[in-house]
Design an enzyme around this catalytic site. Structure first.
Site, mmCIF file in Angstrom:
data_model
loop_
_atom_site.group_PDB
_atom_site.id
_atom_site.type_symbol
_atom_site.label_atom_id
_atom_site.label_comp_id
_atom_site.label_asym_id
_atom_site.label_seq_id
_atom_site.Cartn_x
_atom_site.Cartn_y
_atom_site.Cartn_z
ATOM 1 N N GLU A 167 20.148 67.380 -13.233
ATOM 2 C CA GLU A 167 20.882 66.309 -12.539
ATOM 3 C C GLU A 167 22.343 66.626 -12.236
ATOM 4 O O GLU A 167 23.123 65.711 -11.943
ATOM 5 C CB GLU A 167 20.780 64.987 -13.326
ATOM 6 C CG GLU A 167 19.369 64.438 -13.380
ATOM 7 C CD GLU A 167 19.290 63.058 -14.027
ATOM 8 O OE1 GLU A 167 20.335 62.539 -14.476
ATOM 9 O OE2 GLU A 167 18.189 62.491 -14.076
ATOM 10 N N ASP A 168 22.746 67.887 -12.242
ATOM 11 C CA ASP A 168 24.149 68.180 -11.951
ATOM 12 C C ASP A 168 24.501 67.937 -10.484
ATOM 13 O O ASP A 168 25.657 67.631 -10.168
ATOM 14 C CB ASP A 168 24.478 69.623 -12.339
ATOM 15 C CG ASP A 168 24.601 69.783 -13.848
ATOM 16 O OD1 ASP A 168 24.358 68.801 -14.567
ATOM 17 O OD2 ASP A 168 24.942 70.886 -14.304
#
Length: 879
Positions: A444-445
């Site tokens: 999820e960066d």
């Protein structure tokens, strides 16, 4: 003469706080300071009550560990002596006999230090003193962020200090875990003496033919050897029989009295009758053992020896353009595989407590649940070899994240160098495991790019330019890591992030047409009804979830004060780390069930709701698996399988390995042959905002589910052959238990590795004729093969809270010590045994419909009539 000896430095350790001169014994190494403090009574168990708050000071301190050991005698060290630290958490300064030999700042890196010049003389009889000083990771992280204002250290879930620190990110707390920033020698420490050492083994292979039972494989081997050896002898074993051998001459040289390394590369050998490794349910998990020996000049003395287990399999990530966008699914040995499974977090906040058997038990639980894949989440750890070995043995595919999660990480040279070492070491350690099928850059960066409007131009392919943006970590995920995977594990699959869809799919803006998605518009985001999950899928759903309480015994273990054992107590709120969970959980419960506020009833309802959500998702998204050439969904991974402490979370199995009913819902939906039935969902929560002002818009009619009834029935199969089956549909009154119309039977040819529709948008008519029933009923579907029941499913009118479950006539009959039979006179929703640690049940959280065979449940580890049980509308009694 001993040529290679290993001494484990696991005992005799002491530890202390830097501000306290008193040394306390450490139980053993691996060790983490919190577990030692609990053992000595310095802090209470942080997993219980509010005790986590009493341990916050630990992370602010500097901690010392020390031990002593004897210098190996001349006989045992005719060559080189190394100290090996498999993992130090995290900012560690190591001294041997008062001299600094190592400075470490990465928890995930192994260190090997030659200590010949630092050891006391063996003849002196003086033992060596080894001391490790661990600084506060939190303080060091804060210092770094202050020293580098040029980088915006954006982090989600926790404080900013975790961003620059190469340490397990969940130690800073998460929305399912406590803040327990521990430290210590978290992996083994050992002393090695050797003449020669085999440092690295890489097996490259190419499967040139795939046939049933056996295949042709071309194999080459690469090894790095330190020290003298005349030759390498390499044997490949299957079932203890040699099936292939290699042999090569050395290229040894010396440098300053310490032997330097040499590289061995074999030619290509062909194995014409190779046995392949398959995912569970698709074939056997054939495993080979490769054994390397470094042989001395005399031709017989073995100077060094190493062995590894490997498996041969062909894996592809199929991403092809199709009518729905671009596919995303795995093909193993030329067979398409639906990857139904779970996301994995570390199984403890203190992983040094986990042993090989515990990991084996977890993977067996995954396998028993009909799951095919486990995703190792990027905020935890690269798991130990025992985890992957169990996946190899049991045929569980592994999706391996690199350890980055929910943050904008820095890219200064020292950081990139550390990450390079970390990644290279772990790729090398794991690359020969056949279960590891994909490497993924982070978790999820890329969500941060959209949320904070960071610089990202997908068409810009210049890695150096990425370093100059306010999202420099793109360099790590799209250049550094994929390059290392190509270099160290040739042919392996790499995926930049989870989720990822060609640079545009994130958890904020889900694109269901490409890549993998994290579907959090149920629970988070829009908080849509979970009954809408079937229409919220994507090409691969790598995260989604619904919270539920664990079973009561688990609740009682971490809530010791009886007065705190009620929903919404301070202790329960403290153990549920999800932001806004009260509103979310109560909203979903209130939309679907008649609420009860005592802890047993509330627990049961959350569990039934979570199981319902899993059933809607898995059976419907598995339906989207479709058939060859039309794979709308390639896999589903629930967030999350497990917990790292006793808590309330999205897990389907709690910290003590006690399964929630959702586990069984997934198990049923993922069976090799699974029948499914769903009726059209009428969302009674929808009320147009302007309904008070417009004559043509009113509140949704809550009785619409009675007059507008249509349903779908299908069969999902992971079997690779055509199956002839019979699907039987019954329509049973919830009020009376009687059938409201004649049953339907359909002979069906179930296509292999596909979904086969039986009925689509079938309009219900009462009694088989015109008109709709005015009575609530459950649709029960069962699948039969050659007269034997294979599986069943039930579809209920929504919401459940509108239904009356009085006088169900449930009977739980003990057949023998470990078996019960359950029947009901009227339909029952969510029959749940209250499980406890050490007890296994064959099924749980199921529905009951009269007129069917008694439900048989087998119970291991306890007496069959000693588990309490309940169902929707019934508080629960002991059988």
């Amino acid at each position: 003469m001993a040529t290679h000896t290993v001494q484990s430095l696991s005992t005799g350790w002491e530890f202390r706080r830097s501000t306290n001169s008193t040394w306390l014994s450490a139980a053993q190494v691996p060790s983490e300071v919190h577990t030692e403090l609990v053992r000595h009574g310095v802090i209470p168990d942080p997993f219980v009550d509010l005790n986590e708050l009493k341990a916050t000071w630990v992370s602010e301190e500097t901690w010392h560990y020390r031990t002593t050991f004897a210098t190996p005698t001349a006989e045992g060290c005719a060559g080189v002596t190394d100290l090996v630290f498999e993992g130090l958490d995290t900012f560690a300064s190591v001294k041997l006999n008062g001299q600094t030999i190592l400075q470490s700042d990465n928890m995930f890196v192994e260190h090997r230090v030659n200590v010949d010049k630092f050891l006391n003389s063996a003849a002196s009889g003086t033992e060596n003193m080894l001391e490790i000083v661990f600084e506060s990771a939190r303080r060091r992280g804060l210092e770094f962020t202050e020293a580098h204002p040029e980088h915006d250290f954006i982090v989600h879930q926790t404080e900013v200090s975790r961003g620059p620190v190469r340490k397990s990110q969940y130690h800073w707390g998460w929305d399912w875990g406590p803040i327990l920033l521990t430290c210590g020698p978290w992996k083994p420490v050992r002393l090695e003496t050797y003449v020669s050492r085999i440092e690295d083994i890489r097996v490259d292979y190419n499967i040139t033919a795939v046939e049933e039972g056996k295949s042709a494989v071309e194999i080459s081997l690469h090894a790095q050897v330190l020290g003298p050896a005349a030759r390498l002898q390499i044997d490949l074993f299957l079932n203890e029989q040699i099936v292939c051998s290699f042999e090569g001459e050395s290229g040894m040289s010396e440098n300053g009295g310490i032997v330097s390394g040499w590289t061995y590369e074999s030619g290509i050998s062909s194995l014409e009758d190779a046995q392949l490794w398959w995912p569970r349910g698709y074939g056997p998990q054939s495993l080979y053992n490769i054994q390397l020996r470094a042989i001395a000049d005399d031709g017989s003395t073995v100077l060094a020896e190493e062995s590894q287990t490997i498996g041969f399999r062909k894996v592809e990530l199929v991403q092809e353009k199709d009518i729905s966008g671009q596919s995303f699914y795995f093909r193993v040995n030329d067979v398409d595989v639906f990857s139904g499974g779970s996301c994995w977090i570390p199984a403890d906040s203190f992983v040094s407590r986990l042993d090989s058997q515990r990991y084996r038990d977890w993977i067996e639980l995954i396998s028993e649940g009909n799951q095919t894949m486990v995703r190792i989440w990027g905020g935890g750890i690269y798991e130990p070899g025992a985890f992957y070995a169990a996946c190899d043995d049991l045929g569980i595919l592994v999706w391996q994240d690199f350890m980055f999660a929910c943050a904008s990480y820095p890219t200064h040279p020292e950081y990139l160098s550390s990450v390079t070492t970390e990644a290279r070491q772990n790729i090398r350690r794991l690359r020969n495991h056949p279960s590891v099928v994909i490497w993924c850059g982070n978790n999820e960066d890329y969500q941060l790019v959209e949320r904070y409007d960071l610089d990202y131009i997908f068409e810009d392919k210049d890695p150096q330019s990425w370093l100059k943006t306010n999202f420099p970590a793109r360099y790590i995920y799209e250049h550094l890591l994929p390059g290392l995977v190509r270099e160290e594990s040739r042919g392996s699959i790499y995926h930049p992030s989870s989720p990822w869809g060609n640079g545009k799919s994130t958890t904020l803006k889900v694109d269901p047409t490409v890549g993998d998605i994290h579907q959090w518009n149920v629970w988070h985001g829009d908080m849509k009804p979970y009954q809408k999950l079937p229409e919220m899928g994507g090409r691969f759903v790598s995260e989604f979830g619904m919270e539920a309480y664990p079973h009561l015994e688990t609740m009682h273990k971490f809530i010791t004060e009886p007065a705190e054992r009620y929903p919404g107590s301070a202790t329960i709120d403290f153990h549920n780390k999800a932001v806004g969970y009260e509103r979310r959980l109560l909203t979903y419960l209130g939309e679907n069930f008649r609420l009860k506020q005592d802890l047993p009833s509330f627990t049961h309802l959350t569990q039934v709701m979570q199981a319902d959500a899993m059933s809607w998702a898995y059976k419907s998204w598995r339906r989207h698996w479709g058939s060859a050439g039309a794979r709308r969904c390639g896999g589903v991974l629930v967030w999350q399988l497990n917990d790292c402490w006793p808590t309330i979370s999205w897990s389907i199995v709690d910290y003590f390995m006690v399964k929630k009913p959702a586990y069984y819902a997934i198990k049923r939906a993922m069976a090799p042959l699974a029948v499914a039935v769903t009726r059209k969902f009428h969302d009674c929560t929808t009320r147009p905002a302007d309904s008070l002002w417009r004559r043509d818009t009113g509140h949704v009619d809550p009785t619409k589910a009675l007059s507008d009834i249509s349903f779908d029935v299908w069969v999902s199969s992971s079997r690779l052959e055509v199956v002839q089956g019979l699907v039987v549909l019954r329509f049973v009154s919830i009020k009376t238990g009687q059938e409201v119309r004649e049953k339907l039977e359909r002979e069906v040819e179930i296509y292999p590795n596909s979904c086969t529709d039986v009925l689509a948008d079938f309009k219900y008519e009462a009694g088989g004729g015109a008109g709709a029933s005015k009575e609530h009923f459950v649709i029960h579907a069962s699948l039969w093969l050659d007269g034997a029941l294979v599986g069943s499913d039930a579809s209920w009118p929504d919401p459940i809270k509108y239904l009356d479950f009085a006088d169900r006539g449930v009977q739980v009959k003990r057949v023998d010590q470990s078996t019960v039979e359950i029947t009901a006179e009227k339909p029952v929703k969510g029959f749940v045994f209250s499980e406890r640690q050490g007890v296994k049940v064959s099924d749980n959280g199921f529905d009951l419909v009269p007129g069917e065979k008694p439900k048989v449940v087998r119970i291991e580890g306890g007496v069959a009539d000693q588990l309490s049980w309940g169902f929707v509308g019934y508080d629960g009694k002991s059988s």
